[in-house]
Design an enzyme around this catalytic site. Structure first.
Site, PDB file in Angstrom:
ATOM      1  N   GLU A   1      10.292  17.205  14.162  1.00  0.00           N
ATOM      2  CA  GLU A   1      10.737  17.116  12.648  1.00  0.00           C
ATOM      3  C   GLU A   1       9.927  18.034  11.833  1.00  0.00           C
ATOM      4  O   GLU A   1       8.642  17.959  11.973  1.00  0.00           O
ATOM      5  CB  GLU A   1      10.673  15.483  12.346  1.00  0.00           C
ATOM      6  CG  GLU A   1      10.874  14.976  10.966  1.00  0.00           C
ATOM      7  CD  GLU A   1      10.670  13.863  10.467  1.00  0.00           C
ATOM      8  OE1 GLU A   1       9.664  12.986  11.052  1.00  0.00           O
ATOM      9  OE2 GLU A   1      11.492  13.097   9.978  1.00  0.00           O
TER      10      GLU A   1
ATOM     11  N   CYS B   1      13.668  11.583   5.480  1.00  0.00           N
ATOM     12  CA  CYS B   1      13.628  11.080   6.918  1.00  0.00           C
ATOM     13  C   CYS B   1      15.122  11.566   7.435  1.00  0.00           C
ATOM     14  O   CYS B   1      15.047  11.730   8.558  1.00  0.00           O
ATOM     15  CB  CYS B   1      13.098   9.643   7.382  1.00  0.00           C
ATOM     16  SG  CYS B   1      13.750   8.761   5.943  1.00  0.00           S
TER      17      CYS B   1
ATOM     18  N   GLU C   1      10.616   2.242   9.604  1.00  0.00           N
ATOM     19  CA  GLU C   1      11.430   3.321   9.422  1.00  0.00           C
ATOM     20  C   GLU C   1      10.775   4.326   9.438  1.00  0.00           C
ATOM     21  O   GLU C   1       9.856   4.976   8.716  1.00  0.00           O
ATOM     22  CB  GLU C   1      11.934   3.101   7.960  1.00  0.00           C
ATOM     23  CG  GLU C   1      13.099   2.075   7.688  1.00  0.00           C
ATOM     24  CD  GLU C   1      13.394   2.112   6.064  1.00  0.00           C
ATOM     25  OE1 GLU C   1      13.271   0.892   5.619  1.00  0.00           O
ATOM     26  OE2 GLU C   1      13.416   3.120   5.434  1.00  0.00           O
TER      27      GLU C   1
ATOM     28  N   LYS D   1       0.975  -1.152  -0.092  1.00  0.00           N
ATOM     29  CA  LYS D   1       0.125  -0.021  -0.131  1.00  0.00           C
ATOM     30  C   LYS D   1       0.721   1.275   0.014  1.00  0.00           C
ATOM     31  O   LYS D   1       1.370   1.635   1.078  1.00  0.00           O
ATOM     32  CB  LYS D   1      -1.099  -0.036   1.149  1.00  0.00           C
ATOM     33  CG  LYS D   1      -2.068   1.259   1.082  1.00  0.00           C
ATOM     34  CD  LYS D   1      -2.723   1.751   2.269  1.00  0.00           C
ATOM     35  CE  LYS D   1      -1.994   2.963   2.828  1.00  0.00           C
ATOM     36  NZ  LYS D   1      -2.014   4.052   1.821  1.00  0.00           N
TER      37      LYS D   1
END
Ligand code: ADP
Length: 502
Positions: free
Chosen positions: A403, A305, A271, A196
């Site tokens: 972040e 990331c 992750e 997905k």
């Protein structure tokens, strides 16, 4: 220029072979089930135009995909083939990717806004990834004799098997690449996959599924469902025939995936995010360090990331480094990723744009000094945010801690290595890190003590699929890429046998 971009966009859309709103199950492009299946609009973030729609697959569609994958797995059509046979098919698919590189890259540009050169790199490196895992499959020794001490008459063995159906859930920042980082080692080791991808950027993964079929992958081995996280993603992660969950995305969603995995006691790799530090010592090659610092944060619009979003600079060279990074930021050409010279595109979507703009505003509100970029101009179309640099950070500033997932750099000085290390490690995350110095002992000190799964010395964003990809702390769980990434998708069995004494 506008005409060229429009022409190119139309060419890419016309070259798509998977119809709008389709998903890929059992080797076929199919419409989701039901009389009036839901769809999601797809927006080109560079122009804000609706360029198509994608499926919003229901739990029923997900079930259909998982059942197909499960049946394919049980049949042994893939799972029981030799590594050589699997490797040959993966190599063929890699070759087909190279032949369709312009289309695959173009679809990622339209869906998520990244510059074409970056998207082409993603496709090419993913094709190489197929060759890499083909070779591992070809050389895989699935049975190992274990020498037993003090057990005369007994033989011991370890055997490895594929796990079953792997559920792969991936984000929009590298749509095809992140999907393949997870799916290819799973396929190479004999598993079947239901992928997905992000509902924001689904096109390249669907076209890739067709290449899998053309490359000879048996029907049902690789399936793609498209839809929202809250429906399609939830249905996939909770399905009782999923044997392994591989996820790349936010910490928030990663925790939900881990909960889902606990329902059926299945393994999971995650992750997740990062707030990666890049440390520049006064003895570094400052020209290289400034280039790398700018690339570290502004590459892919900061939507990475591992973005080096916290820059730590030794006090004596602070002014020089800030000046150097600003000079690099000035060279960035922002625009539609389909234009040739552009090396920074728009952010992926309106919600992402609004989130990043809000965080930049917070930087101003909290009294940080903005030395480059800042709030975007609001005229014109597209979710463009300029490369932005804030200085004078304290550890309690929001931008130091959170972040951003956008092109926003925050900087701080340090006086000693020990202070730099403490600052670098003062985060819940532990994904990337970087150090610039000419001194071996300094490089080793940081490489050994930084609490992050990855440490780059005198470089940043270096990536090789031969090296493991690892997040420490809240940046992840499990290991991706390299041989580790392959073995993750296998399960071990112990076999012991009494053969009698001679
Ligand atoms: P982002 O907010 O940056 O899109 P997410 O972690 O929310 O990051 O999304 C990464 C992937 O996870 C996407 O494919 C998304 O659709 C999916 N996703 C989001 N929420 C869930 C959920 N609750 N369960 C399963 N998948 C989800």
């Amino acid at each position: 220029m506008q005409t060229n971009v429009t022409t190119r966009q139309n060419e890419i859309i016309a070259a798509r072979r998977v119809p709008d709103n389709n998903i890929f199950i059992g080797g076929q492009c199919v419409q989701p089930q039901g009389a009036d299946p839901k769809t999601i609009p797809l927006i080109n973030p560079a122009t804000e135009e609706v360029i198509g729609t994608c499926a919003d697959a229901s739990a029923e569609d997900v079930n259909n995909a998982v059942e197909n994958a499960h049946e394919a797995f049980e049949s042994g059509i893939w799972s029981k083939r030799s590594g050589n046979e699997r490797g040959a098919i993966l190599r063929k698919i890699g070759q087909l990717m190279r032949e369709h590189r312009e289309l695959l890259a173009g679809l990622d540009v339209l869906n998520c806004g990244k510059p074409t050169s970056y998207a082409l790199f993603d496709v090419d490196s993913s094709a190489d990834l197929l060759d890499y895992y083909a070779e591992i499959a070809e050389n895989d020794e699935v049975t190992r004799i274990v020498p037993l001490t003090n057990a005369p008459g007994y033989v011991g063995k370890e055997k490895r098997f594929p796990r079953g159906v792997v559920g792969v859930i991936t984000p929009w920042n590298f749509p095809l690449k992140m999907a393949l980082w997870k799916s290819i080692p799973a396929l190479a080791s004999g598993n079947c996959v239901v992928l997905k991808p992000s509902e924001v950027a689904p096109w390249s993964c669907l076209e890739f599924a067709l290449l899998c079929k053309e490359g000879g992958l048996p029907d049902g081995v690789f399936n793609v469902v498209i839809g929202s996280g809250k429906e399609t993603g939830v249905a996939l992660s909770h399905h009782d025939k999923i044997a392994y969950l591989a996820f790349t995305g936010s910490l928030f969603t990663g925790k939900k995936i881990m909960h889902a995995a606990s329902d059926h006691v299945i393994p999971v790799t995650l992750e997740l995010g990062g707030k990666s530090p890049l440390i520049i010592c006064k003895d570094a090659d400052l020209s290289l360090a400034c280039k790398s610092a700018a690339y570290g944060i502004f590459f892919n619009q900061g939507e990475a990331c591992t973005a080096a979003s916290r820059l730590l600079i030794e006090e004596d060279v602070y002014e020089e480094v800030i000046k150097g990074v600003i000079e690099e930021a000035k060279k960035i050409v922002t625009g539609n990723g389909l234009e040739n010279n552009v090396n920074m595109g728009p952010l992926v979507s309106k919600p992402q744009y609004e989130k990043v703009v809000q965080l930049i505003q917070t930087g101003f509100d909290e009294g940080l000094k903005c030395v480059f970029g800042g709030l975007p101009k609001t005229d014109g179309k597209g979710y463009f945010v300029p490369p932005t640099i804030f200085t004078n950070a304290e550890t309690e500033h929001t931008l130091w801690k959170e972040e951003v997932f956008g092109p926003v750099l925050i900087t701080k000085t340090f006086r000693t290595k020990e202070e730099a290390l403490k600052l670098a490690n003062a985060t819940e995350y532990g994904l990337g890190s970087g150090v610039f110095s000419k001194d071996r002992a300094t490089l080793d000190y940081f490489a050994d003590n930084i609490e992050a799964g990855m440490c780059s010395l005198n470089t940043y964003h270096f990536s090789s699929h031969e090296l493991p990809w690892i997040g420490w702390k809240h940046s992840g769980l499990g290991i991706g890429l390299a041989t580790h990434g392959y073995y993750e998708y296998t399960r071990l069995k112990q076999v012991s046998e009494y053969v009698g004494t001679a």
